[in-house]
Design an enzyme around this catalytic site. Structure first.
Site, PDB file in Angstrom:
ATOM      1  CB  SER A   1       7.832  11.680   6.416  1.00 46.15           C
ATOM      2  OG  SER A   1       7.003  12.212   7.430  1.00 46.15           O
TER       3      SER A   1
ATOM      4  CB  THR B   1       8.136   1.903   6.778  1.00 44.59           C
ATOM      5  OG1 THR B   1       7.157   2.721   7.426  1.00 44.59           O
ATOM      6  CG2 THR B   1       7.837   1.813   5.295  1.00 44.59           C
TER       7      THR B   1
ATOM      8  CG  ASN C   1      -3.759   0.501   3.680  1.00 38.47           C
ATOM      9  OD1 ASN C   1      -3.837   1.583   4.258  1.00 38.47           O
ATOM     10  ND2 ASN C   1      -2.955  -0.461   4.076  1.00 38.47           N
TER      11      ASN C   1
ATOM     12  CB  SER D   1      -0.900   0.003   1.237  1.00 40.30           C
ATOM     13  OG  SER D   1      -1.612   1.219   1.322  1.00 40.30           O
TER      14      SER D   1
ATOM     15  CB  CYS E   1       0.915   4.638   8.903  1.00 38.05           C
ATOM     16  SG  CYS E   1       1.767   5.988   8.057  1.00 38.05           S
TER      17      CYS E   1
ATOM     18  N   GLY F   1       2.658  10.707   5.082  1.00 36.98           N
ATOM     19  CA  GLY F   1       1.560  11.038   5.986  1.00 36.98           C
ATOM     20  C   GLY F   1       0.200  10.634   5.479  1.00 36.98           C
ATOM     21  CG  LEU F   2      -1.255   7.150   5.947  1.00 33.81           C
ATOM     22  CD1 LEU F   2      -2.034   6.691   7.164  1.00 33.81           C
ATOM     23  CD2 LEU F   2      -1.146   6.000   4.944  1.00 33.81           C
TER      24      LEU F   2
END
Length: 310
Positions: free
Chosen positions: A78, A200, A107, A29, A137, A80-81
């Site tokens: 980074s 990660t 996801n 994802s 995350c 941050g979705l």
């Protein structure tokens, strides 16, 4: 050029906790969008599944720039979705995936337990084969890894998501814990049909000349070949600790990498950061699995699962 896996007599189909996959390869994802960008390179319908970028109830802007840094044998992100929200996914991406014949795994992300449930409820009338609940995350300040490090919170959020759907529920685990097997058992106890790992590893990079961190948020998630030994170890631990299937990921870029994860106990694998360097990586991995099976006289890829001799 669009590629498809080569023909073979090896049986490639696997069952990941009720998710029927035509082969054991999906994508990590956040590394593949919802497949559109890669469809010129690989026929996404020939993958075991397409796992979408994390989606939240409402759109998220993500973290400030810079938010990507190259590291030896890997990268830090980074992001941050960042995403436009679940309604955009329903209106634009999921219909396209259904049209091309791809198996869609969404996801699911949230800043709170209620948001996770709301996203799933919003998707129940959409063409979704399974959900991957992202409680891992490292790049958001609420939800994500904050939940995934506490077995009690894991049980609570997974239980709420379980009650919201009858579809296969995959729970994505963070490696940034002392005992990942304990977290996996909590997810299983709450009704997870499968677990996926690893997300990660938390890391950082420093610009020595500027004496500043290379990421605006200072820390980010490390992915790529550098994390593979850690990922393999954790997949092996979790596969021995739970009875539900494991989706393994972390540094996979070749068929041999994928086979190693399956021998360690994974039922299926996800190709992540490799997609950034090689847009054909998913098909290369499938073909590599086929090559291995044909060379080793393996007629069914399921024979590889957990076959590591220790």
């Amino acid at each position: 050029m669009q590629r498809v896996p080569r023909e073979t007599n090896v049986r490639l189909a696997v069952d990941l906790g009720g998710l029927a996959m035509r082969n054991p390869v999906t994508v990590g994802s956040g590394t593949f969008g919802a497949g559109r960008e890669y469809h010129d390179f690989v026929d996404v319908s020939t993958l075991g599944a397409v796992t979408t970028k994390g989606v939240s109830l409402n759109g998220w802007e993500g973290n400030p720039q810079p938010r990507i840094a190259e590291t030896p044998s890997g990268m830090l992100n980074s992001i941050g979705l960042q995403n436009p929200g679940v309604e955009h996914l329903k209106a634009h991406e999921l219909p396209w995936l259904a049209e091309v014949g791809a198996t869609a795994v969404v996801n699911v992300s949230g800043h709170s337990m209620g948001e996770y449930v709301a996203v799933i409820e919003a998707l129940e009338d959409a063409p979704v084969a399974a959900y991957e609940v992202n409680i891992s995350c490292p790049n958001v300040d609420a939800g994500g890894m904050a939940m995934g490090c506490d077995p009690c919170q894991v049980e609570q959020v997974v239980g709420l998501c379980r009650a919201a759907t009858a579809r296969p529920l995959i729970v994505k685990l963070t490696p940034n814990v002392t005992d990942i097997a304990e977290i996996a058992r909590a997810a299983e106890a709450a009704g997870a049909d499968a677990v996926s790992l690893i997300n990660t590893l938390l890391g950082m990079a420093v610009d020595a000349r500027r004496r500043r961190p290379m990421l605006a948020r200072v820390v980010g998630g490390l992915s790529g070949p550098a994390v593979k030994p850690v990922a393999l170890r954790m997949v092996w631990q979790v596969a021995r600790a739970v009875d539900v299937p494991v989706l393994g990921m972390g540094g996979i870029s070749t068929g041999t990498d994928a086979v190693e994860f399956m021998l360690a106990g994974a039922t299926a694998v996800a190709v992540g950061a490799a997609n950034f360097a090689n847009p054909h990586a998913t098909v290369d991995v499938i073909d590599g699995i086929i090559d291995y099976c044909e060379e080793q006289g393996v007629s069914d890829v399921n024979e590889l699962i957990g076959a590591l001799e220790c």
